[in-house]
Design a protein around this motif. Structure first.
Motif, mmCIF file in Angstrom:
data_model
loop_
_atom_site.group_PDB
_atom_site.id
_atom_site.type_symbol
_atom_site.label_atom_id
_atom_site.label_comp_id
_atom_site.label_asym_id
_atom_site.label_seq_id
_atom_site.Cartn_x
_atom_site.Cartn_y
_atom_site.Cartn_z
ATOM 1 N N THR A 48 0.865 -1.184 0.000
ATOM 2 C CA THR A 48 0.000 0.000 0.000
ATOM 3 C C THR A 48 0.899 1.231 0.000
ATOM 4 N N TRP A 56 -4.504 3.145 -0.308
ATOM 5 C CA TRP A 56 -4.643 3.105 1.151
ATOM 6 C C TRP A 56 -4.998 1.655 1.551
ATOM 7 N N PRO A 57 -4.616 1.210 2.736
ATOM 8 C CA PRO A 57 -4.835 -0.205 3.099
ATOM 9 C C PRO A 57 -6.295 -0.688 3.039
ATOM 10 N N ARG A 60 -7.174 -2.646 -0.078
ATOM 11 C CA ARG A 60 -6.710 -4.056 -0.122
ATOM 12 C C ARG A 60 -7.726 -4.982 0.547
ATOM 13 N N SER A 95 -0.037 0.214 8.633
ATOM 14 C CA SER A 95 -0.751 -0.397 7.515
ATOM 15 C C SER A 95 -1.690 -1.498 8.030
#
Ligand code: ZN
Length: 375
Positions: A48, A56-57, A60, A95
């Protein structure tokens, strides 16, 4: 007018039904459980903005939910932080913290990980199931593995075929890797990473008893890089776990209970590859066609990967040469000329779309009783 409406309704409902089963249209990845284990879909190599990724995480997490994954790890580069002027984050847990917060309301397991990013050797390696990545910021490239192991981590060699570190793309064990393996500091190896598959990495896994893995190593968007709209998917690691928990996944990884999935290729050891393929293929009908001695065996492929078989039944086929393509999520009928009528059959096939060693394929057997029909 009414007739047209009914017709439209039928078309819509039929296409709606096929959506659940089609490879191209159904996005969530499906792989059935095998006897004794749950089959969990994992991607343990992702980036990320907290290293060199572009998202941005939380994105994901959303991608993983769309793909129907069970577990992911965001493995930011410890030593490569190109966005740190814009996004300073002295705490390397950020993260993970953001991802776990996003996953909170969802049924997705997030495993804490980091990428140990060194020159060759040992190159790039991931450590997952960490407790505190901050403690991995040490210079010595062997000591960093020891610190990861102190935290109970599972470690693996990333893309050993990566051309920037290995010009010829040939994954090759170095003395440093031999030392890591000997000292029990290295547990697994990626045979599939992003858009590459390495048969040499598979041989290294087999020779050194390492866990076989496949991961996306995504930096941008899963949808763009793996052409999800065209039916593509990211590489994943299937982990055979007793329960759907992080602890149980770690146990599966430590005991090499995995199969890597890369495009339509399944990569693993026979012990898990064969039950996975046999569980993926369900006989939905087996009967002689009309009054003839040609047996129609209808097989449903319950998995998200196309499976290609080569006929080793000892019989010839009525509707195929010796190659049979069983499309993901679809039913296919194989017509077998058994000469005489049989009450049951045991059909052996070589699975060309799976490898258990470089250029070697596993064999499976499909057993079924035959429905009685008039001769
Ligand atoms: Zn990476």
């Amino acid at each position: 007018m009414h007739r047209i409406l009914v017709f439209i309704f039928l078309v819509l409902s039929v296409s709606g039904f096929s959506q659940d089963h089609s490879h191209v249209m159904g996005r969530k990845l499906n792989f059935p459980d095998i006897p004794g284990y749950k089959t969990l879909k994992c991607d343990f190599h992702q980036h990320t903005v907290f290293s060199d990724g572009s998202v941005w995480p939380d994105i994901r997490v959303q991608e993983a939910l769309l793909d129907g994954l069970d577990a992911i790890s965001l493995t930011e580069h410890l030593e490569y932080q190109p966005h740190k002027d814009d996004i300073p984050h002295p705490d390397r847990n950020r993260s993970y913290d953001i991802a776990i917060n996003e996953a909170g309301a969802h049924d997705l397991i997030i495993v804490k990980g980091s990428e140990i990013t060194r020159k060759m050797p040992p190159g790039h390696n991931n450590a997952i199931f960490l407790s505190d990545p901050n403690k991995l910021l040490v210079d010595d490239s062997i000591q960093v593995f020891r610190e990861a192991k102190k935290q109970g981590a599972f470690t693996f060699w990333n893309h050993p075929n990566w051309t920037p570190q290995r010009k010829d793309g040939m994954a090759t064990l170095t003395d440093v890797h031999r030392l890591l393996i000997r000292e029990k500091l290295l547990d697994g190896i990626e045979v599939a990473n992003d858009q590459t598959f390495s048969i040499e990495a598979l041989q290294i896994a087999l020779d050194n008893n390492l866990t076989i893995m496949g991961n996306s190593d995504i930096h941008k968007l899963i949808d763009w890089d793996f052409k999800v709209d065209k039916g593509g998917h990211r590489p994943i690691t299937l982990v055979f776990a007793k329960e759907r928990t992080a602890e149980s996944i770690k146990d599966g990884m430590m005991n090499r209970r995995t199969v890597a999935v890369y495009k339509d290729l399944l990569i693993g050891r026979d012990e898990f590859l064969i039950p996975l393929i046999e569980s993926s293929l369900k006989v939905t009908a087996a009967k002689y066609i009309g009054k003839y001695n040609v047996l129609g065996v209808e097989i449903e492929n319950l998995s998200s990967t196309d499976i290609t078989l080569q006929n080793q039944t000892g019989y010839t086929l009525h509707n195929n040469n010796d190659m049979i393509l069983l499309k993901a999520g679809e039913k296919t009928t194989i017509e077998v000329k058994t000469i005489e009528r049989k009450p049951d059959v045991s059909l052996k096939f070589l699975v060309l779309s799976a490898v258990n060693a470089p250029n070697k394929h596993p064999s499976i057997t499909i057993k079924t009783a035959v429905e009685e029909t008039k001769q």
